[in-house]
Motif scaffolding. Sequence first.
Motif, PDB file in Angstrom:
ATOM      1  N   SER A   1       0.827  -1.212   0.000  1.00  0.00           N
ATOM      2  CA  SER A   1       0.000   0.000   0.000  1.00  0.00           C
ATOM      3  C   SER A   1       0.859   1.259   0.000  1.00  0.00           C
ATOM      4  O   SER A   1       0.650   2.176  -0.807  1.00  0.00           O
ATOM      5  CB  SER A   1      -0.934   0.011   1.218  1.00  0.00           C
TER       6      SER A   1
ATOM      7  N   LYS B   1       2.656   1.971  -3.248  1.00  0.00           N
ATOM      8  CA  LYS B   1       1.803   2.553  -4.288  1.00  0.00           C
ATOM      9  C   LYS B   1       1.624   4.052  -4.082  1.00  0.00           C
ATOM     10  O   LYS B   1       1.588   4.825  -5.049  1.00  0.00           O
ATOM     11  CB  LYS B   1       0.466   1.824  -4.325  1.00  0.00           C
TER      12      LYS B   1
ATOM     13  N   SER C   1      -6.359   7.690  -1.720  1.00  0.00           N
ATOM     14  CA  SER C   1      -6.747   6.409  -2.303  1.00  0.00           C
ATOM     15  C   SER C   1      -8.173   6.040  -1.933  1.00  0.00           C
ATOM     16  O   SER C   1      -8.788   6.642  -1.042  1.00  0.00           O
ATOM     17  CB  SER C   1      -5.810   5.303  -1.806  1.00  0.00           C
TER      18      SER C   1
ATOM     19  N   ARG D   1     -15.035   4.641  -3.095  1.00  0.00           N
ATOM     20  CA  ARG D   1     -14.243   5.007  -4.260  1.00  0.00           C
ATOM     21  C   ARG D   1     -14.736   6.349  -4.800  1.00  0.00           C
ATOM     22  O   ARG D   1     -15.910   6.691  -4.644  1.00  0.00           O
ATOM     23  CB  ARG D   1     -14.343   3.940  -5.347  1.00  0.00           C
TER      24      ARG D   1
ATOM     25  N   ASP E   1      -7.243   4.590  -7.421  1.00  0.00           N
ATOM     26  CA  ASP E   1      -8.498   3.835  -7.368  1.00  0.00           C
ATOM     27  C   ASP E   1      -8.260   2.398  -6.935  1.00  0.00           C
ATOM     28  O   ASP E   1      -8.680   1.440  -7.594  1.00  0.00           O
ATOM     29  CB  ASP E   1      -9.196   3.886  -8.723  1.00  0.00           C
ATOM     30  N   GLU E   2      -7.535   2.257  -5.837  1.00  0.00           N
ATOM     31  CA  GLU E   2      -7.316   0.968  -5.191  1.00  0.00           C
ATOM     32  C   GLU E   2      -7.561   1.129  -3.695  1.00  0.00           C
ATOM     33  O   GLU E   2      -7.218   2.166  -3.121  1.00  0.00           O
ATOM     34  CB  GLU E   2      -5.886   0.475  -5.414  1.00  0.00           C
TER      35      GLU E   2
ATOM     36  N   LEU F   1      -6.404   0.916  -0.468  1.00  0.00           N
ATOM     37  CA  LEU F   1      -5.086   0.785   0.151  1.00  0.00           C
ATOM     38  C   LEU F   1      -5.116   0.925   1.664  1.00  0.00           C
ATOM     39  O   LEU F   1      -4.113   0.642   2.328  1.00  0.00           O
ATOM     40  CB  LEU F   1      -4.129   1.833  -0.441  1.00  0.00           C
TER      41      LEU F   1
END
Length: 303
Positions: free
Chosen positions: A84, A87, A102, A119, A183-184, A186
């Motif tokens: 995480s 990223k 995120s 999201r 868009d993950e 994390l």
Amino acid sequence: MQKLLDSIVLQTWKDFEVIISDDSPNLDVANLVDRYRDKLKSIHYCHNRPAKGMPANWNFAIKMCRGEWLKIMHDDDWFTESDSLEKFANAAKLSNAKFIFSAYQNIQLNTGALDSSKRLSALWKKQLEQEPLILMSSNVIGPPSVTMVHRSLSDVYDERLRWRVDLDYYIRILRQTRFVYLDEILVNIGMSDIQITQEVKYQKQVELPEAMIILEKYGLASFRNIIVFDSWWRLLRNLGVRGFKDTSSYVDSDKWPEIIRRMINAQSKIPVSILKNGLFSKLWMTWNYNQLVKRKKLERNWK
């Protein structure tokens, strides 16, 4: 806190320091930190006496940091994956933006159950790029644990605020820099019934003075955006403000700008039972937006 420290230990990205600013009344956190000193060589701990309180505690931790990027993590939150943080770091290297956040998921702390995933939609991303004050309508960024900020943006959290403290911070940051959205999922956000959100939401003595602070900081130009206009409309409706007698105990009534006065007057004409109907409220809001903003009746007073 243990879940957070365990998730930090597992991170594949190792170029970081860990700052722990502890407001707790006992030595439980201090004892826990001691167990991680061999695993986290760059850990620094401070037990605050007296407790600084939120958000002064966050600001104190920020001031202690020496790194190029700042990433607040609340003690009930933790990274979802071992990569995480990597990223986040990669996003920082690949972009000139100085604010990164995120997607995330809410986890019930007492059961471990997934509450919801959050999201940023393409529509809200576009709106956020155009007008940061749409955050008054919905915090589409999330809590501070999902964000990372470059230290050149020297802003700190406004210690006068509690309910809107993170939103205010984001608005100021977004007025200075672009953002990158990952868009993950994390970060896991630990949820409980005793968090600060539950204590102050829909409390006039908290929300009305904070609303005035926001108005004084950012002015009225953003009311041209219907999402912002609607956020203030819903705030007044949800707090049950039916006249200035409902605000005078918390804010000097003379300080409210004319557009807020018009909103209160418009809502007071409608019975509460009808105004609570979402569809009717939206239609009545839109009519008033068109009257007050689209026809520019009040724009001469905006700054």
